[in-house]
Design a protein around this motif. Structure first.
Motif, PDB file in Angstrom:
ATOM      1  N   HIS A  54     -55.964 -56.721  -0.967  1.00  0.00           N
ATOM      2  CA  HIS A  54     -55.071 -55.596  -0.693  1.00  0.00           C
ATOM      3  C   HIS A  54     -53.824 -55.622  -1.575  1.00  0.00           C
ATOM      4  N   LYS A  55     -53.437 -56.798  -2.104  1.00  0.00           N
ATOM      5  CA  LYS A  55     -52.246 -56.866  -2.947  1.00  0.00           C
ATOM      6  C   LYS A  55     -52.466 -56.132  -4.272  1.00  0.00           C
ATOM      7  N   ARG A  56     -53.643 -56.330  -4.848  1.00  0.00           N
ATOM      8  CA  ARG A  56     -53.938 -55.642  -6.105  1.00  0.00           C
ATOM      9  C   ARG A  56     -54.042 -54.142  -5.896  1.00  0.00           C
ATOM     10  N   VAL A  57     -54.684 -53.747  -4.799  1.00  0.00           N
ATOM     11  CA  VAL A  57     -54.797 -52.322  -4.497  1.00  0.00           C
ATOM     12  C   VAL A  57     -53.417 -51.726  -4.245  1.00  0.00           C
ATOM     13  N   GLU A  58     -52.571 -52.463  -3.546  1.00  0.00           N
ATOM     14  CA  GLU A  58     -51.217 -51.970  -3.273  1.00  0.00           C
ATOM     15  C   GLU A  58     -50.433 -51.776  -4.561  1.00  0.00           C
ATOM     16  N   ARG A  59     -50.577 -52.693  -5.525  1.00  0.00           N
ATOM     17  CA  ARG A  59     -49.874 -52.553  -6.794  1.00  0.00           C
ATOM     18  C   ARG A  59     -50.292 -51.275  -7.518  1.00  0.00           C
TER      19      ARG A  59
END
Length: 257
Positions: A54-59
């Motif tokens: 989810h961190k990469r998607v959030e970025r």
């Protein structure tokens, strides 16, 4: 300590070969499910075969400016002033059904009503029945096929509207062995599961669509219910839909197409 210049030891950014493809897929899902946040989109990407956190998607989500408006704070009041419990918690499927009305208007400014029925334990949307007007008899007509299909619930939770408080409706519940739960007057949060569903229905469909007839509204809502039950991740269900067994198949077919 190593005798090496600090400027010669630097972090080198690693380029992801699939960054552009992932970005396009994310934007595609964001357009298709316009009211989903990045956490729900992350779950849909993982179901579709991506291995991404989810961190990469959030970025990427922030870089593309795909932020949603902030939600209002939830009500936390679950007790009366005398500290008595006002909400029965669902324990298993068909334990408690929640019913309520949603009101909206057609393109000609004519009002219509929607009866929403939700299983509180599974969060499954059992039905949304659309009509220009709806009486107690119409409510019974909408509930009867649901009981035949899904089985009889132990309880039905509702507010104190005339359609639900009528002698006809209460006598029918008593005859089939279903116990009614009437929320405290002026306390819609006691029917929180259904209120949450109604808000999702309005936010994801009713606020973005304009219907000319109730038949058109019913068709669009039926399509949306399939997405809600089979695809839409639910935070309360550990980011899984109420009926998860069809999710992987449907998303795989969508990606293959």
């Amino acid at each position: 300590m190593l005798g090496v210049s600090r400027s010669s030891i630097q972090y080198v950014k690693r380029n992801n070969d699939d960054e552009d493809t992932l970005r396009l897929e994310l934007i595609k899902l964001a357009k298709q499910y316009g009211r989903y946040g990045y956490r729900k989109i992350t779950e849909l990407l993982n179901v579709a075969g991506w291995r991404v956190n989810h961190k990469r998607v959030e970025r990427i989500w922030r870089e593309e400016g795909l932020q949603l408006p902030k939600r209002h704070k939830k009500r936390k009041r679950l007790y009366h002033k005398d500290s008595s419990i006002i909400r029965m918690r669902p324990q298993y499927p068909n334990h408690v059904w929640a019913i309520d009305f949603v009101h909206d208007k057609l393109s000609n400014n004519r009002p219509y009503k929607m009866l929403t029925v939700v299983d509180e334990y599974t969060r499954e949307a059992l039905a949304v029945h659309v009509a220009n007007k709806m009486s107690s008899a119409d409510v019974l007509e909408a509930l009867y096929p649901l009981i035949i299909k899904h089985g009889k619930p132990n309880y039905i939770r509702s507010d104190n509207g005339p359609e639900f408080a009528s002698e006809l409706f209460q006598a029918w519940l008593l005859r089939i062995g279903v116990e009614p739960i009437r929320i405290y007057p002026g306390s819609p949060w006691e029917n929180g599961y259904n209120e949450r569903f109604n808000g999702t229905l309005r936010g994801e469909l009713l606020n973005s669509e304009w219907f000319t007839t109730t038949k058109q509204a019913q068709t669009a809502i039926n399509i949306w219910i399939k997405t809600y039950n089979h695809i839409r991740p639910h935070a309360s269900l550990k980011m899984r839909p109420p009926i998860p067994e069809t999710t992987t198949i449907k998303l795989a077919q969508t990606k293959g197409a």
